[in-house]
Design an enzyme around this catalytic site. Structure first.
Site, PDB file in Angstrom:
ATOM      1  CG  HIS A  48      -1.573   1.261   1.545  1.00 62.42           C
ATOM      2  ND1 HIS A  48      -2.464   1.887   0.663  1.00 62.42           N
ATOM      3  CD2 HIS A  48      -1.652   2.179   2.483  1.00 62.42           C
ATOM      4  CE1 HIS A  48      -2.873   2.896   1.172  1.00 62.42           C
ATOM      5  NE2 HIS A  48      -2.176   3.242   2.375  1.00 62.42           N
ATOM      6  CG  HIS A  72       1.129   7.053   4.107  1.00 65.19           C
ATOM      7  ND1 HIS A  72       1.385   6.243   3.224  1.00 65.19           N
ATOM      8  CD2 HIS A  72      -0.334   6.646   4.362  1.00 65.19           C
ATOM      9  CE1 HIS A  72       0.406   5.084   2.659  1.00 65.19           C
ATOM     10  NE2 HIS A  72      -0.686   5.692   3.506  1.00 65.19           N
ATOM     11  CD  GLU A  76      -3.259   6.372  13.361  1.00 65.69           C
ATOM     12  OE1 GLU A  76      -2.340   7.203  13.974  1.00 65.69           O
ATOM     13  OE2 GLU A  76      -4.318   6.346  13.453  1.00 65.69           O
ATOM     14  CG  ASP A  77      -1.586   1.516  10.493  1.00 66.54           C
ATOM     15  OD1 ASP A  77      -2.312   1.995  11.536  1.00 66.54           O
ATOM     16  OD2 ASP A  77      -1.971   1.649   9.179  1.00 66.54           O
ATOM     17  CG  ASP A 139      -3.853   6.932   2.598  1.00 64.13           C
ATOM     18  OD1 ASP A 139      -3.299   5.728   2.258  1.00 64.13           O
ATOM     19  OD2 ASP A 139      -4.253   7.194   3.295  1.00 64.13           O
ATOM     20  CG  ASP A 261     -25.555  16.874 -23.840  1.00 67.99           C
ATOM     21  OD1 ASP A 261     -26.280  15.974 -23.193  1.00 67.99           O
ATOM     22  OD2 ASP A 261     -25.455  18.057 -23.563  1.00 67.99           O
TER      23      ASP A 261
HETATM   24 MN    MN Z   1      -2.533   4.583   4.061  1.00 68.12          MN
END
Ligand code: MN
Length: 724
Positions: A48, A72, A76-77, A139, A261
């Site tokens: 990712h 990134h 957080e993870d 992201d 159109d």
């Molecule tokens: Mn991410």
């Protein structure tokens, strides 16, 4: 999954000076950090961030952005920390990663259309560097590309709606149209897959020729047609996207069959006259599609949008949509809704003209950003100097329910409370910011969640005016203080006049005052009260008017003598009862002597400001000896059912200089639930501290009991009440 060397080569292809080493280190660092984590697809999680980095190479972003993309999700993870990233990759990248992490933390609990605009602004305000936002968009783009691996349909839909409401407009606003179109498409498929399929089928049916080739040809012919009649125009053309078609169908309630159109053209001309001329030329050259003409120039849409719309069977016998507008209209249409919002909420921009100017400036550079990125020799340098300045003059704060309120920079919980509702403002006594009880003057920051604590007994404090920044809060506080002051002056004046009646042994009859309006130079009886309360008319004058002596000119000295004469003998006989009032109101307590209920007191009239209460033995009274007309007999009102009002008492305390002595003093005061309002060291020797301590007490009895327990503290040498 793109390989390490491929990514580096991609970056080096557009930026030969790229920091290869940093890219390689970030690659390895992120891969190790995410180690065994897996995506919903079953792929290694690391795929990712790597794809996000890959997406950003299509925008030719600098090394720092690509490294940030790789890192990134680590903070957080995984167990990675910002300080570790700072050590390894430097300040700039740490700041960018921190920025993206912060955006991740914003909980988009309540994304409904009303709030979406505020969320977008919060995003813009929080990503003070445009690279943060670009990483965040990439992201989201990768998450949308892989959304089919999310098993729950409900969750997929929620993410898609959030993408449409928040990320698509952001992408559009900063000009990343490729991101915008793809995000929109991917969301649309999730939200209404059937409609998407039907539109695609219809488009394929209508698209007999390749629009890629067709569009430039139509532009050429339109522009030649207009130029023949002397109109210079900039023309843009695009194939409509399934989502934009869908939106139009929804808005105008169209059926698929009416969908004729698939191409739209925008004609930008010099002035309004040319708009109508161009319209005339097109309408006489081509077949007009009925029911498609809309004139939003003569009547702009409520949001300020202005343009002419029409539908034609145009060049190449194609059904096309045409929009005609001036450059200025175009800019406002593209960026105006946001600009309009900014204008509405900023008190500095006072005219439409100013609004146009600032909105133009504000958004122009963002629009040009991608052009510059495409053409710049050194995108790195450009990006380093590109800071997002949008909404940096605002903060966006959450209510406990998750609604966002935009406020000007520097706002406090009081501003927030008034923004929510003026009653909440008037009654606020405290605020929890992100769960912590903090002072009302605390400056709010983006993303703060604010819980206002209210009390029905609370009233706005005049001191709030010193720190609030919003006009709404300021006006409400001022209005309240003004009314309150008027009220207080009126009440005080009424008691003064009552006393005047008693002094001349007359029964108080309010009606009698109407006969004296002229003598008091007032239009109403209330006005007399207010004037008396403010000290505009003296007690003696009131007595003179009531005894019809007003014209018998008493000399100043005589008057003074008579008042002084009377004062001691009449003391407290007809004293004016006072009770605790809000500071700065009609009655206030002198800071020189800190009078307490129980003390013998006098009032000194301060013209226009009401009455100041001093203790009878206050040294400062000396200076008023020469103006006896300002003296007023007052007494403490015995008013049991009134709320307990606290007064400041000042002690001079000597404590033994030993470790913990001061702590012992303050903690035992705390135990007695007495508030310390000030503490000041006046002297400090090897053996003793001398301090001045201000505490809140109810009356002199309370004061004496406080003194008693202070004296009982072993380290306390002496306690005296002081009036200085
Ligand atoms: Mn991410």
């Amino acid at each position: 999954m793109i390989r390490q060397y491929e990514l580096v080569e991609k970056v080096k292809a557009y930026d030969p000076n790229a920091d290869e080493d940093a890219l390689n280190r970030a690659y390895v660092y992120a891969m190790k950090a995410h180690r065994l984590q897996k995506r919903a697809s079953g792929d290694p999680y690391f795929s990712h961030p790597l794809e996000v980095a890959n997406i950003l190479t299509s925008l030719k972003l600098d090394t720092a952005s690509i490294v940030t993309a790789l890192l990134h999700d680590t903070v957080e993870d995984t167990e990675a920390t910002i300080s570790e990233i700072r050590d390894l990759f430097g300040d700039e990248i740490a700041k960018l990663v921190d920025g993206v992490t912060k955006l991740d933390k914003i909980k988009l609990q309540t994304v409904h259309t009303q709030q979406a605009e505020n969320f977008r602004k919060l995003f813009l305000a929080m990503s003070d560097d445009i690279r943060v936002l670009l990483v965040k968009l990439a992201d989201r783009l990768h998450n949308m590309r892989t959304i089919n691996f999310v098993s729950k349909e409900e969750k997929r839909k929620r993410i898609a709606i959030e993408t449409l409401e928040i990320y698509v407009p952001l992408a559009e606003r900063i000009g990343v149209h490729e991101f915008k179109n793809e995000l929109e498409e991917l969301s649309f498929i999730q939200i209404n897959g059937e409609a998407y399929e039907s539109i695609i089928r219809r488009l394929r049916f209508l698209q007999k020729e390749d629009t890629e080739i067709l569009i430039p040809e139509v532009i050429k012919e339109l522009s030649d047609t207009l130029e023949k009649d002397g109109i210079k125009a900039k023309i843009n053309g695009r194939q409509k996207t399934p989502y934009s078609i869908w939106r139009k169908m929804q808005r105008y309630n169209l059926a698929f069959e009416q969908l004729g159109d698939i191409m739209a053209f925008r004609i930008v001309v010099d002035d309004i006259g040319d708009c109508y001329k161009a319209l005339g030329i097109l309408h006489s050259t081509y077949t007009v599609l009925p029911g498609r003409f809309k004139d939003y120039i003569s009547t702009a849409k409520p949001n300020g949008y202005s343009s002419i719309h029409t539908g034609l069977i145009g060049p190449k016998k194609q059904r096309i949509e045409v929009q005609i507008r001036t450059q200025q209209m175009h800019e406002i249409n593209e960026w105006g809704v946001a600009a309009h919002w900014v204008y509405k909420h900023s008190e500095s921009a006072s005219t439409d003209q100013q609004y146009l100017k600032t909105s133009g400036k504000r958004f122009k550079w963002i629009r040009e950003l991608l052009d510059i990125l495409d053409n710049a020799d050194n995108p790195q340098e450009f990006l380093e100097h590109t800071k997002l300045e949008m909404y940096s003059d605002q903060v966006f704060c959450f209510s406990p329910k998750g609604d966002l309120t935009p406020l000007p920079q520097g706002s406090t919980p009081v501003d927030f409370a008034y923004a929510v509702h003026s009653e909440i403002g008037n009654r606020c006594i405290g605020a929890r910011i992100n769960g912590r009880l903090l002072p009302l003057r605390t400056k709010l920051r983006n993303g703060d969640q604010i819980d206002i604590i209210t009390s029905n007994n609370q009233q706005p404090s005049p001191s709030w005016e010193q720190f609030v920044v919003t006009g709404k809060a300021k006006a409400a506080i001022r209005r309240f203080v003004r009314n309150e002051q008027r009220d207080q002056f009126l009440k005080l004046g009424k008691t003064i006049i009552n006393k005047a009646f008693k002094t001349i042994d007359k029964k108080y009859v309010e009606k009698e005052l109407t006969n004296h309006l002229k003598s008091f130079n007032a239009d109403t009886v209330d006005e007399i009260f207010i004037k008396a309360g403010e000290g505009q008319i003296s007690f003696q004058h009131i007595v003179d008017v009531l005894t019809d002596k007003v014209d018998a000119k008493t000399s100043e000295e005589q008057l003074a003598a008579s008042v002084i004469d009377k004062r001691p003998s009449k003391k407290f006989r007809h004293a004016i009862p006072i009770h605790g009032l809000i500071p700065g109101m009609a009655i206030h307590y002198a800071r020189c002597c800190h009078p307490l209920p129980g003390d013998a007191i006098v009032g000194i009239v301060a013209t226009g400001r009401g009455v100041t209460i001093h203790t009878e033995d206050c040294e400062n009274l000396e200076q008023f000896k020469k103006s006896p007309e300002r003296w007023l007999d007052v007494s403490w009102e015995d008013n049991g059912q009134d709320e307990v009002v606290k007064y400041i008492a000042r002690f001079h305390i000597v404590i033994i200089n030993q470790p913990g002595a001061l702590g012992m003093l303050t903690s035992s005061i705390g135990k007695h639930e007495i508030n310390i309002s000030n503490l000041k060291f006046v002297n400090r020797t090897q053996d003793f501290f001398e301090i001045l301590l201000d505490v809140e007490v109810v009356d002199t009895d309370h004061l004496h009991s406080v003194m008693g327990f202070l004296r009982s503290i072993p380290a306390v040498q002496s306690v005296e009440r002081t009036k200085h």
